[in-house]
Design an enzyme around this catalytic site. Structure first.
Site, PDB file in Angstrom:
ATOM      1  N   HIS A  60       0.814  -1.211   0.000  1.00 17.32           N
ATOM      2  CA  HIS A  60       0.000   0.000   0.000  1.00 17.32           C
ATOM      3  C   HIS A  60       0.848   1.261   0.000  1.00 17.32           C
ATOM      4  O   HIS A  60       2.044   1.253   0.292  1.00 17.32           O
ATOM      5  CB  HIS A  60      -0.945   0.001   1.215  1.00 17.32           C
ATOM      6  N   CYS A  61       0.197   2.350  -0.345  1.00 15.28           N
ATOM      7  CA  CYS A  61       0.729   3.689  -0.143  1.00 15.28           C
ATOM      8  C   CYS A  61      -0.441   4.501   0.402  1.00 15.28           C
ATOM      9  O   CYS A  61      -1.258   3.958   1.150  1.00 15.28           O
ATOM     10  CB  CYS A  61       1.329   4.260  -1.426  1.00 15.28           C
ATOM     11  N   LEU A  62      -0.558   5.758   0.060  1.00 22.28           N
ATOM     12  CA  LEU A  62      -1.663   6.546   0.591  1.00 22.28           C
ATOM     13  C   LEU A  62      -2.982   6.176  -0.075  1.00 22.28           C
ATOM     14  O   LEU A  62      -3.989   5.907   0.589  1.00 22.28           O
ATOM     15  CB  LEU A  62      -1.379   8.042   0.416  1.00 22.28           C
TER      16      LEU A  62
END
Length: 214
Positions: A155-157
């Site tokens: 994941h990231c933002l």
């Protein structure tokens, strides 16, 4: 006979059949590959009418883009019961670890009460960020999940640029996929949008890998 630096330099001048992979090729693949309009929430049997399914639909944002590899956003990464109990995630890769705006504040400390293996990468989602320095560490981490019979949540933002780029690098490095094929594979399952700088770095990686396999 050992190879010399001069010999290795020649590897980067080898002719590539079909020519060099460029950012333009990846941009074209990105915008000509349609994402499936509807995919069920990972971890649920769509034939069962579960109350939890409808509740989580409102807050969960992730997709399985390759067997046992999920890409999602930072909020979903905070839902430890969903990741561990419902999905069976064993490895969590945070491609946006940091405290500033645009990053995810979750870190190794956040998951210390879980059995999850964790790796955090402090990458800013802007074209000039050097995400390529993390291609092989990220690929090795994801590969550790897959080869050990586990599952990786990356994941990231928002789950569209940094995380997608790292998963694409994994598919290229560990699964020998060409960049265009890897991008199409992931894009079919999730509406990803790596920024142009990341696409440029993926194109460079593609050319390096293709030459190394000649």
């Amino acid at each position: 006979m050992k190879s010399t630096w001069r010999d290795r330099d020649k590897d980067f001048t080898k002719f590539l059949v079909g020519g060099e992979t460029t950012k333009r090729h990846l941009v074209e693949a990105l915008f000509t590959t349609k994402t499936r309009q509807y995919t069920p929430l990972p971890g649920f049997d769509v034939d069962m009418d579960e109350k939890e399914y409808y509740q989580l639909q409102q807050i969960i944002n992730c997709d399985e883009v390759y067997p046992n590899i999920l890409i999602g956003d930072g909020e979903t990464a905070k839902n430890k019961p969903y990741l561990i109990d419902r999905l069976g995630v064993t490895h969590l890769l945070n491609c946006a670890e940091g405290k500033k705006f645009g990053f995810c504040r979750t870190d190794r400390e956040f998951y210390k009460d879980t059995p999850l293996k964790y790796l955090g990468l402090p990458v800013l989602d802007v074209p000039h960020s050097d995400i390529s320095q993390y291609f092989f560490p990220a690929a090795n981490f994801i590969d550790d999940a897959i080869t050990s019979g586990g599952k990786a949540y990356v994941h990231c933002l928002m789950g569209v640029s940094r995380s997608a780029t790292c998963v694409l690098a994994y598919l290229m490095i560990k699964k020998n996929m060409l960049a265009v094929d890897a991008l199409k594979t992931v894009r079919e399952h999730r509406d990803i949008h790596p920024n142009e700088g990341f696409l440029e770095q993926l194109a460079t990686l593609d050319n390096q890998l293709r030459r190394s396999r000649l």
